[in-house]
Motif scaffolding. Structure first.
Motif, PDB file in Angstrom:
ATOM      1  N   UNK A  55     -11.490 -16.866  -6.239  1.00 13.67           N
ATOM      2  CA  UNK A  55     -10.901 -16.487  -4.951  1.00 13.67           C
ATOM      3  C   UNK A  55      -9.394 -16.396  -5.120  1.00 13.67           C
ATOM      4  N   UNK A  56      -8.797 -15.389  -4.499  1.00 14.37           N
ATOM      5  CA  UNK A  56      -7.346 -15.263  -4.455  1.00 14.37           C
ATOM      6  C   UNK A  56      -6.847 -15.813  -3.126  1.00 14.37           C
ATOM      7  N   UNK A 182     -13.275  -7.890  -4.505  1.00 11.39           N
ATOM      8  CA  UNK A 182     -12.467  -8.041  -5.694  1.00 11.39           C
ATOM      9  C   UNK A 182     -11.121  -8.630  -5.343  1.00 11.39           C
ATOM     10  N   UNK A 183     -10.224  -8.657  -6.329  1.00 10.38           N
ATOM     11  CA  UNK A 183      -8.866  -9.161  -6.119  1.00 10.38           C
ATOM     12  C   UNK A 183      -7.910  -7.975  -6.070  1.00 10.38           C
ATOM     13  N   UNK A 184      -7.246  -7.795  -4.943  1.00  3.50           N
ATOM     14  CA  UNK A 184      -6.281  -6.711  -4.779  1.00  3.50           C
ATOM     15  C   UNK A 184      -5.040  -7.030  -5.612  1.00  3.50           C
ATOM     16  N   UNK A 185      -4.566  -6.053  -6.378  1.00  3.03           N
ATOM     17  CA  UNK A 185      -3.371  -6.249  -7.206  1.00  3.03           C
ATOM     18  C   UNK A 185      -2.159  -5.469  -6.702  1.00  3.03           C
ATOM     19  N   UNK A 186      -2.382  -4.378  -5.975  1.00  6.61           N
ATOM     20  CA  UNK A 186      -1.276  -3.577  -5.451  1.00  6.61           C
ATOM     21  C   UNK A 186      -1.747  -2.796  -4.236  1.00  6.61           C
ATOM     22  N   UNK A 187      -0.807  -2.524  -3.348  1.00  7.60           N
ATOM     23  CA  UNK A 187      -1.090  -1.762  -2.133  1.00  7.60           C
ATOM     24  C   UNK A 187      -0.024  -0.692  -1.954  1.00  7.60           C
ATOM     25  N   UNK A 188      -0.445   0.486  -1.522  1.00 10.81           N
ATOM     26  CA  UNK A 188       0.490   1.555  -1.182  1.00 10.81           C
ATOM     27  C   UNK A 188       0.448   1.749   0.327  1.00 10.81           C
ATOM     28  N   UNK A 189       1.588   1.536   0.972  1.00 13.22           N
ATOM     29  CA  UNK A 189       1.683   1.651   2.429  1.00 13.22           C
ATOM     30  C   UNK A 189       2.407   2.927   2.833  1.00 13.22           C
TER      31      UNK A 189
END
Length: 444
Positions: A55-56, A182-189
């Protein structure tokens, strides 16, 4: 890779992790703070090989056990910062462990801003979006609805890029994935040029604000209000775009309103109310009259957000917007006839419909009712009674706030619930990212 704690033959374990409110704790077998996406991928593969769940966890501002685990706890804080700004596309790509406050400050320096945000900015971007953090808006939706792309480490350690064009079925769900996919590593907003908001805060009677709610919602880009239980008093806030210039509250006024009344004095009266519950109705009547009307103008994050240092436990439900006044009046009647003593105001906000699979506003215009209790005060009776009302209206609980609903209930209030669970079966058939909370809300 920074790793602490093991679960060896001696039974040695890491120190317990606690969330911000202190109502959730967990003792993971090990804690990993990856310094790169590659290290995170390896941590997931190793955990799966060891038969441990993963878990993150962000800054712990959720009130549920969504991030709790006795397996491997991933702390993504080292994965932080802006990766890229694309002014032509109007987007910013940011690492998952970036705290919203840091993102807002960095964007402002670049002359950019998110369109809407919640009322605090202490969460990581991945934690906030994965649980559905939102503000209030007639036309602009939650933070997750502003995502244009994301990267996700799946149960087999692979890195998956998702957008409307790339893995669109995953993108539809993973913008608000509760850590199940899953584990999110990056987001584009999506971002836009920095703009000004003018805020108008004004006391208003409960009967008036509920009678005029539809008009207040229609006339303002961002409208919200707080009702003080045991009184007929509310405080309203209207945020609308303006040409500027900035005209923030004066230093003395800001200190009185935001620090003394909303934090320092509020902390003191809540502590007193916890010790002497019978005094709460009188305190509420005084507190509800303490805040005065004020108008100020500033850049978005300085208007949308405010400091919140008084700790509490919260339940929040999204209802069909057209039913929220009816539900709120029922909540007030319940409190008035009960022996409950409620020292925290009830918050009401709105959101337009969005297309995220498990968003609380998925497919319907929504309004939120949030109930709170001061940390250390028994909250079960109040929350149980409130939840009974909210569920009668087909309410959807915030994924990061206290609730008792399960997969059977969610299957009834989310038309696309089966779509999400089928995707989970495909991406994480062995439930590497599972825990007790996900077992309850998504089934197994």
């Amino acid at each position: 890779m920074a790793t602490t704690g093991t679960a060896g033959s001696s039974g040695t374990r890491t120190a317990a992790w606690h969330n911000w409110a202190g109502n959730i704790s967990a003792t993971p077998a090990r804690v990993v703070t990856p310094a790169s996406v590659g290290e995170l991928q390896e941590a997931v593969r190793r955990a799966a090989g060891d038969g441990l769940k993963v878990k993150a966890v962000g800054t712990g501002h959720s009130f549920t056990a969504a991030a709790a685990t006795d397996g491997v706890l991933i702390r993504p804080q080292a994965l932080a910062g802006i990766r890229a700004i694309d002014r032509t596309a109007g987007t910013v790509t940011v690492a998952a462990g970036t705290v919203l406050k840091d993102l807002n400050l960095a964007l402002a320096k670049e002359g950019l801003s998110l369109t809407n945000m919640g009322d605090i900015m202490e969460q990581t971007v991945s934690g906030a979006t994965s649980t559905g953090t939102h503000g209030t808006g007639r036309d602009s939706a939650s933070i997750a609805a502003q995502i244009r792309g994301l990267e996700l480490v799946t149960a087999d350690g692979q890195l998956l890029a998702c957008s409307e064009k790339e893995n669109p079925e995953v993108f539809a769900a993973a913008r608000l994935g509760i850590g199940a996919l899953g584990v999110v590593t990056a987001l584009t907003f999506a971002v836009e040029p920095l703009f000004f908001l003018t805020a108008r805060e004004e006391p208003m009677a409960f009967d008036r604000v509920t009678a005029e709610f539809d008009q207040l919602h229609a006339e303002n880009e961002h409208f919200e209000f707080y009702w003080f239980p045991h009184t007929g008093n509310c405080n309203t806030k209207r945020n609308n775009r303006s040409q500027g210039p900035a005209a923030p509250p004066g230093a003395v006024s800001a200190w009185v309103e935001d620090e003394l009344l909303s934090n320092g004095l509020f902390q003191a009266v809540n502590s007193f109310g916890r010790a002497v519950p019978a005094a709460i109705p009188s305190i509420a009547r005084i507190a509800s009259r303490a805040l005065s009307a004020r108008t100020y103008t500033d850049i978005p994050y300085k208007v949308f957000t405010s400091p919140r240092r008084v700790r509490f436990v919260e339940m929040e439900y999204a209802l069909p917007r057209e039913r929220v006044v009816e539900a709120l009046r029922e909540l007030k009647a319940m409190v008035d006839r009960s022996g409950l003593r409620i020292s925290f105001p009830v918050e009401v906000r709105t959101a337009p419909a969005d297309d995220i699979t498990l968003s609380t506003a998925s497919g319907r215009e929504s309004a939120y009712i949030a109930v709170h209790m001061y940390k250390g005060t028994p909250y079960q009776a109040y929350f149980t009674a409130a939840e009974r009302i909210f569920t009668e209206y087909g309410g959807r609980p915030h994924w990061g706030k206290v609730h008792t609903r399960d997969a059977e209930y969610f299957n009834g209030v989310y038309p696309r619930f089966g779509e999400f669970t089928a995707l989970r079966d495909r991406l994480d058939p062995d439930r590497v990212f599972g825990n007790d909370y996900l077992r309850r809300v998504l089934g197994d």
